[in-house]
Design an enzyme around this catalytic site. Structure first.
Site, PDB file in Angstrom:
ATOM      1  N   THR A   1       0.817  -1.215   0.000  1.00 14.22           N
ATOM      2  CA  THR A   1       0.000   0.000   0.000  1.00 14.22           C
ATOM      3  C   THR A   1       0.855   1.271   0.000  1.00 14.22           C
ATOM      4  OG1 THR A   1      -1.369  -1.292   1.514  1.00 14.22           O
ATOM      5  CG2 THR A   1      -2.107   0.918   1.035  1.00 14.22           C
TER       6      THR A   1
ATOM      7  N   ARG B   1       8.043  -2.374   2.639  1.00 17.47           N
ATOM      8  CA  ARG B   1       8.234  -2.541   4.093  1.00 17.47           C
ATOM      9  C   ARG B   1       8.704  -3.947   4.373  1.00 17.47           C
ATOM     10  NH1 ARG B   1       3.131   0.635   6.841  1.00 17.47           N
ATOM     11  NH2 ARG B   1       3.433   2.461   5.534  1.00 17.47           N
TER      12      ARG B   1
ATOM     13  N   HIS C   1       3.264   3.059  10.944  1.00 14.10           N
ATOM     14  CA  HIS C   1       2.784   2.611  12.254  1.00 14.10           C
ATOM     15  C   HIS C   1       3.437   1.315  12.711  1.00 14.10           C
ATOM     16  CE1 HIS C   1       0.460   0.739   9.080  1.00 14.10           C
ATOM     17  NE2 HIS C   1       0.240  -0.262   9.890  1.00 14.10           N
TER      18      HIS C   1
ATOM     19  N   LYS D   1       9.962   4.623   0.535  1.00 11.67           N
ATOM     20  CA  LYS D   1       8.889   4.956  -0.397  1.00 11.67           C
ATOM     21  C   LYS D   1       9.337   6.135  -1.254  1.00 11.67           C
ATOM     22  CE  LYS D   1       5.313   7.533   1.421  1.00 11.67           C
ATOM     23  NZ  LYS D   1       3.926   7.892   1.703  1.00 11.67           N
TER      24      LYS D   1
ATOM     25  N   ASP E   1       1.004   8.991  14.244  1.00  9.52           N
ATOM     26  CA  ASP E   1       1.706   7.716  14.074  1.00  9.52           C
ATOM     27  C   ASP E   1       3.200   7.917  13.793  1.00  9.52           C
ATOM     28  OD1 ASP E   1       1.599   8.697  11.504  1.00  9.52           O
ATOM     29  OD2 ASP E   1       1.349   6.726  10.592  1.00  9.52           O
TER      30      ASP E   1
ATOM     31  N   ASP F   1       1.704  11.014   9.551  1.00  9.14           N
ATOM     32  CA  ASP F   1       0.647  11.300   8.578  1.00  9.14           C
ATOM     33  C   ASP F   1      -0.749  10.943   9.091  1.00  9.14           C
ATOM     34  OD1 ASP F   1       1.012   8.590   8.418  1.00  9.14           O
ATOM     35  OD2 ASP F   1       1.385   8.531   6.254  1.00  9.14           O
ATOM     36  N   ARG F   2      -0.821  10.278  10.229  1.00 14.00           N
ATOM     37  CA  ARG F   2      -2.148   9.921  10.744  1.00 14.00           C
ATOM     38  C   ARG F   2      -2.477  10.690  12.006  1.00 14.00           C
ATOM     39  NH1 ARG F   2      -3.082   3.614  10.293  1.00 14.00           N
ATOM     40  NH2 ARG F   2      -1.696   3.226   8.524  1.00 14.00           N
TER      41      ARG F   2
ATOM     42  N   THR G   1      -7.996   1.771  -1.053  1.00 10.14           N
ATOM     43  CA  THR G   1      -7.182   2.078   0.121  1.00 10.14           C
ATOM     44  C   THR G   1      -5.777   2.517  -0.295  1.00 10.14           C
ATOM     45  OG1 THR G   1      -8.395   0.513   1.471  1.00 10.14           O
ATOM     46  CG2 THR G   1      -6.157   1.030   2.175  1.00 10.14           C
TER      47      THR G   1
ATOM     48  N   GLU H   1      -9.151   8.535   5.128  1.00  9.54           N
ATOM     49  CA  GLU H   1      -9.306   7.092   5.221  1.00  9.54           C
ATOM     50  C   GLU H   1      -9.742   6.728   6.632  1.00  9.54           C
ATOM     51  OE1 GLU H   1      -6.422   4.693   2.683  1.00  9.54           O
ATOM     52  OE2 GLU H   1      -5.132   6.166   3.626  1.00  9.54           O
ATOM     53  N   GLU H   2     -10.427   5.594   6.737  1.00  5.80           N
ATOM     54  CA  GLU H   2     -10.888   5.129   8.048  1.00  5.80           C
ATOM     55  C   GLU H   2      -9.724   4.830   8.979  1.00  5.80           C
ATOM     56  OE1 GLU H   2      -9.915   1.836   8.814  1.00  5.80           O
ATOM     57  OE2 GLU H   2      -9.036   1.816   6.817  1.00  5.80           O
TER      58      GLU H   2
ATOM     59  N   ARG I   1      -8.343  -7.456   7.442  1.00 12.05           N
ATOM     60  CA  ARG I   1      -9.086  -6.332   7.990  1.00 12.05           C
ATOM     61  C   ARG I   1     -10.566  -6.505   7.625  1.00 12.05           C
ATOM     62  NH1 ARG I   1      -4.869  -3.371   9.586  1.00 12.05           N
ATOM     63  NH2 ARG I   1      -3.260  -2.653   8.149  1.00 12.05           N
TER      64      ARG I   1
HETATM   65  C1  VG1 Z   1      -2.937   0.785   5.942  1.00 11.87           C
HETATM   66  C2  VG1 Z   1      -4.260   1.519   5.993  1.00 11.87           C
HETATM   67  C3  VG1 Z   1      -4.391   2.444   4.790  1.00 11.87           C
HETATM   68  C4  VG1 Z   1      -3.175   3.389   4.743  1.00 11.87           C
HETATM   69  C5  VG1 Z   1      -1.889   2.582   4.765  1.00 11.87           C
HETATM   70  C6  VG1 Z   1      -0.665   3.440   4.837  1.00 11.87           C
HETATM   71  O1  VG1 Z   1      -2.871   0.004   4.780  1.00 11.87           O
HETATM   72  O2  VG1 Z   1      -5.336   0.609   6.008  1.00 11.87           O
HETATM   73  O3  VG1 Z   1      -5.587   3.147   4.874  1.00 11.87           O
HETATM   74  O4  VG1 Z   1      -3.210   4.169   3.582  1.00 11.87           O
HETATM   75  O5  VG1 Z   1      -1.871   1.729   5.904  1.00 11.87           O
HETATM   76  O6  VG1 Z   1      -0.719   4.312   5.918  1.00 11.87           O
HETATM   77  P1  VG1 Z   1      -3.166  -1.567   4.767  1.00 11.87           P
HETATM   78  O7  VG1 Z   1      -2.872  -2.032   3.366  1.00 11.87           O
HETATM   79  O8  VG1 Z   1      -2.273  -2.167   5.815  1.00 11.87           O
HETATM   80  O9  VG1 Z   1      -4.604  -1.722   5.155  1.00 11.87           O
HETATM   81  V1  VG1 Z   1       0.670   4.727   6.753  1.00 11.87           V
HETATM   82  O10 VG1 Z   1       0.286   5.765   7.949  1.00 11.87           O
HETATM   83  O11 VG1 Z   1       1.233   3.257   7.120  1.00 11.87           O
HETATM   84  O12 VG1 Z   1       1.640   5.464   5.567  1.00 11.87           O
HETATM   85 CO    CO Z   2       1.839   6.727   8.597  1.00 12.01          CO
END
Ligand code: VG1
Ligand code: CO
Length: 543
Positions: free
Chosen positions: A18, A22, A114, A126, A277, A281-282, A344, A363-364, A496
């Protein structure tokens, strides 16, 4: 100083998820691993000669070493200038801000967001493009393809650069500029928000607790909230970025931000609680005795953004990721502005923001942001909330109540099952997908399925298509279940499950979320066979 082209073997890694690549730190430290990925970025993006790049990370273990390697590789690839945050630090939104401000070619952000940090934990990398946002899939695909065939990389034989001193240095023909990581970001925040009004709010005794979780937002929050806005000393806690985040996951949810939740639901709760986080960004927002679901936060921000100077002319439109609740859709419908539903991941908002189709998105998963940068932005969301609170002079609980009275309440929760055996998780998803066409019309303890599909998205700007973005089942009542596998985990699979139920009647709005969702939760298990397949009676994280 000599440039060496090091022979290497193609990268065994899998496709970046996403948000970038990582992996465990252990893997990143293996011979040539980081180097192969960085050279693949340079090769895939192309035309790097003389370009300006922004570089920084969330300060986790291996951040400094990775920065030294990337600087030497950038010099050996004839990049013109690299702008680095002091001590190698830059929050994700601040990196986005700098890329845009400097009109840089792009930026490299070192973070696993996170995920936990430390020698046995996670690292990430990234690439962001010149709009300041996560590279689109066309570029991430090209990087991945390159990692599969790469046979050498370039690196300079040189001493490390001191990352703690501000100023300009040279590395072969390349300039390295070490900048204050907060300065440009602070300027941008000052333009968007009414600092005077927020100052007055604090002067009048408003109490905030901001938990930086020993991650990157600490220096930003200390500077802006305490030094510039006059919040009392001690407002920002855990503000020192640590390589292992003090042994915690820098993930602002009820499990990992326990202390903040306890405080906000305790006797002497302040007016507002917030946390960010790993890479900043969160955000999560809490009021006294109330947790604001991120999907609701997005809706409230959309309904009230015009109270802040940066958004006083209203919003062009809004966007949310598919699993995010429909609360913001109701605000958009009321205002008469467009509302987009994307897969997402923040990269899908980029085109909509660039084209001016949306001004606010979220996003949620506790990410909200706007067209001020091209990343979600934790501290920005806290400042927008503060600006709104300063204008409305109501408590967070009052604002939420009034919002639900106007729009109805979208009860919402996400249940995460972590480190599930990958084969089991894949099978669960495949079985769901094969069931989809038979679901509409079927009844499950008081709910009847209306539609069921695997979300697919066509970008309205460039027409690109993203398929298999999550299985969603919508019921006649408007309730919804979404199943998806995480793209950011590093151990096994994370399942999820996103649960939602819409309730109009205000007399039902005060029910506890998990209770309000009980029936939907049990249907989700019934349809997915979660407990039986994973052997888990309970999710690991409920947010
Ligand atoms: C998670 C969240 C998604 C977010 C992504 C990156 O992805 O669900 O909404 O954009 O983390 O956020 P996933 O594929 O694990 O559901 V961050 O703060 O890690 O850059
Ligand atoms: Co983040």
């Amino acid at each position: 100083m000599t440039i060496r082209a090091i022979a290497t073997t193609p990268f065994p890694g899998q496709k970046p998820g996403t948000s970038g690549l990582r992996k465990k730190v252990r893997q990143f430290r293996e011979a040539h691993y980081l180097e192969n990925f960085v050279q693949s970025i340079f090769d895939a993006v192309g035309n790097m000669e003389g370009a300006t790049l922004v570089l920084g990370g969330d300060g986790r273990f291996f951040n400094r070493q990775a920065i030294q390697i990337i600087l030497k590789m950038a010099a050996a690839n004839n990049i013109g200038r690299v702008v680095v945050g002091q001590n190698g630090l830059l929050s994700t939104p601040a990196a986005s801000c700098l890329i845009r401000k400097l009109a840089a070619k792009g930026g490299i952000i070192l973070s696993a967001s996170h995920n936990p940090g430390g020698p046995d934990e996670d690292f990430g990398i990234k690439y962001n493009s010149n709009n300041g946002g996560p590279a689109p899939e066309s570029i991430t695909d090209a990087i991945y393809t390159r990692t599969q065939i790469i046979d050498s990389y370039n690196i300079l034989d040189a001493d490390d650069i001191a990352l703690d001193e501000l100023g300009e240095f040279t590395l072969a023909d390349m300039t390295v500029e070490i900048v204050d990581p907060v300065k440009e970001y602070r300027r941008l925040m000052k333009r968007l928000f009414n600092f005077k009004k927020i100052k007055k709010l604090f002067r009048n005794g408003f109490r905030l607790r901001f938990d930086a979780m020993h991650a990157i937002t600490g220096p930003y929050a200390k500077d802006i909230l305490e030094r510039k806005l006059g919040a009392p000393k001690g407002t920002v806690v855990n503000y020192q970025p640590l390589e292992d985040f003090g042994g915690h996951h820098p993930d602002p949810n009820p499990v990992h931000a326990r202390a903040l939740f306890d405080l906000m639901f305790g006797e002497d709760a302040p007016d507002m609680g917030a946390a960010s986080d790993g890479d900043g960004d969160r955000n999560i927002i809490l009021g006294r005795g109330i947790y604001v679901a991120p999907s609701d936060s997005l809706a409230v921000l959309a309904a009230n953004a015009h109270l802040a100077p940066g958004y006083e002319n209203g919003l062009a439109g809004v966007a949310r990721s598919m699993p995010t609740s429909g609360a913001v859709d109701r605000v958009a419908a009321e205002v008469g502005m467009p509302c987009f539903e994307t897969p997402t991941g923040w990269k899908y908002f980029g085109n909509l923001l660039d084209a001016g189709k949306v001004s606010l998105c979220g996003e949620e998963s506790a990410g909200t942001g706007s067209d001020h940068v091209r990343e979600k932005d934790g501290l920005w969301a806290v400042l927008l909330w503060l600006n709104i609170l300063a204008e409305r002079q109501e408590s967070i609980a009052e604002i939420m109540k009034a919002h639900w009275r106007t729009y109805g309440r979208n009860f919402y929760s996400r249940h995460d099952y972590e480190a599930v055996d990958s084969a089991v998780a894949d099978k669960l998803m495949t079985d769901l997908r094969t069931k989809l066409e038979h679901l509409p019309g079927q009844a499950f303890s008081g709910e009847t399925a209306r539609t069921a599909d695997d979300f697919s998205y066509t970008d309205p700007v460039d027409g690109s298509v993203a398929k298999n973005q999550g299985v969603r089942i919508v019921f006649e009542s408007g309730a919804r279940i979404v199943y998806r596998l995480s793209g950011t985990g590093t151990e096994g699979a994370t399942l999820r499950v996103y649960l939602e139920r819409y309730v109009v009647d205000p007399s039902e709005h005060q029910v506890e979320t998990q209770v309000a969702l009980e029936r939907i939760i049990s249907i989700a298990d019934q349809i997915g066979g979660i407990a039986e397949r994973t052997g888990r009676a309970e999710p690991d994280v409920v947010s």
